[in-house]
Each structure stands twice: as structure tokens, then as C-alpha cells.
Scaffold this motif. Structure first.
Motif, mmCIF file in Angstrom:
data_model
loop_
_atom_site.group_PDB
_atom_site.id
_atom_site.type_symbol
_atom_site.label_atom_id
_atom_site.label_comp_id
_atom_site.label_asym_id
_atom_site.label_seq_id
_atom_site.Cartn_x
_atom_site.Cartn_y
_atom_site.Cartn_z
ATOM 1 N N VAL A 22 0.822 -1.202 0.000
ATOM 2 C CA VAL A 22 0.000 0.000 0.000
ATOM 3 C C VAL A 22 0.859 1.256 0.000
ATOM 4 N N LEU A 46 -3.202 0.623 -3.526
ATOM 5 C CA LEU A 46 -2.561 -0.683 -3.402
ATOM 6 C C LEU A 46 -1.922 -0.975 -4.748
ATOM 7 N N LEU A 67 -8.403 -6.199 2.664
ATOM 8 C CA LEU A 67 -6.968 -6.320 2.438
ATOM 9 C C LEU A 67 -6.397 -7.119 3.591
ATOM 10 N N THR A 69 -3.124 -8.120 5.336
ATOM 11 C CA THR A 69 -1.816 -7.462 5.310
ATOM 12 C C THR A 69 -0.841 -8.061 6.314
ATOM 13 N N VAL A 138 0.791 -6.409 1.267
ATOM 14 C CA VAL A 138 -0.537 -7.007 1.163
ATOM 15 C C VAL A 138 -0.351 -8.466 0.765
ATOM 16 N N ILE A 141 -6.208 -10.273 -1.218
ATOM 17 C CA ILE A 141 -7.380 -9.417 -1.384
ATOM 18 C C ILE A 141 -8.578 -10.348 -1.433
#
Length: 154
Positions: A22, A46, A67, A69, A138, A141
Motif C-alpha cells: 500500500v 494498493l 486487504l 496485510t 498485502v 485481497i
């Protein structure tokens, strides 16, 4: 549920690779907003690595995404703490188990942020709802799904 008869402490570590990172205006967790849903007016991005960009197909139909992370900015001593003072209780000294809080200081260093997709431009997702430090890796998703991401009544 079957009874656990052996220790799982000897399992090999889990290895994951980031799919991107990000871009935000925050350099430390303590200055970032506590939750993305509390900061839905701020925009960030992102950047998905090119080799994963094809996986974004269809995501333009998702108004919100999760997200997953890796909270990389925590010091080792911060990430190891099992009892912490949640942000909402700062100043009280009340400590709770880290798994009962949304503290970014976690032994697993995993984080989840629910963000609103603004637009997708190639391999970059622009979103609203910033609670992450600049450069946060990340790992995945996931689409937010109205019927699935709300607990059933009962």
C-alpha cells in the motif's frame, strides 16, 4: 469436535509472499487511524505486483474489499505482547488479551482492512479507508460480500 491429542507446536512456519503493497501517508502505526472504516474519507493505493495483476479481473464489480496485510512496522517487542491496552482504553491502563482487540501489535502480524474501491487502474487499486502504514505488504485481497460478511441473526 475431535479431541486434539498431539501438540501442534512443532509445525513448520507458514510462508507467504506479498502480492503488493500500500501507498499511504503514514509512517508509523501509532499515527495511522485505528480502523479503515473510521477513516473512509481518505484515499490511498494498493500496488499489486505485475505477476498478480491478472487476478484483479472482476474486482471492479466489488465495491468493498478486504486487504489481508503483514503489519511490518511493529517492533519485535510490540509484536510479541500478548496483553495490550486497546486504543479506546488508552490512559486507563486496562490491558486485554491481544486476540480480543484490534491492536496492530500482534504475534502473527496479520492485519485486515475493509476498504472501499474507488477505481482500478491496471495493477493499482485506489481505495478509501486508510489505516495502514506506507509500504505495508498485502498478502491477499478478498471481496466483501454483503450476505457473507455479516453474522447471521440468532
Amino acid at each position: 469436535m475431535p479431541e486434539q491429542t498431539t501438540s501442534r507446536d512443532d509445525l513448520p512456519p507458514v510462508q507467504v509472499q506479498p502480492i503488493g503493497y500500500v501507498v499511504t501517508g503514514y509512517d508509523r502505526p501509532e499515527v495511522a487511524p485505528p480502523q479503515a472504516t473510521e477513516n473512509f474519507g481518505e484515499r490511498a493505493s494498493l500496488v499489486v505486483y505485475e505477476r498478480y495483476a491478472d487476478g484483479l479481473s472482476g474486482l471492479e464489480n466489488c465495491p468493498h474489499i478486504w486487504l489481508v496485510t503483514w503489519l511490518h512496522s511493529q517492533r519485535e517487542d510490540e509484536a510479541a505482547e500478548l496483553r495490550c491496552v486497546p486504543r479506546g482504553l488508552t490512559g486507563t491502563g486496562e490491558r486485554r488479551g491481544v486476540f480480543s482487540t484490534r491492536s496492530p501489535n500482534r504475534p502473527s502480524r496479520l492485519g485486515m482492512s475493509l476498504v472501499r474501491v474507488a477505481e482500478i487502474d491496471g495493477n493499482v487499486i485506489h481505495f478509501y479507508g486508510v489505516d495502514l502504514v506506507d509500504g505495508t505488504p498485502v498478502l491477499d485481497i478478498k471481496p466483501w460480500v454483503r450476505g457473507t460478511d455479516v453474522p447471521p441473526r440468532g
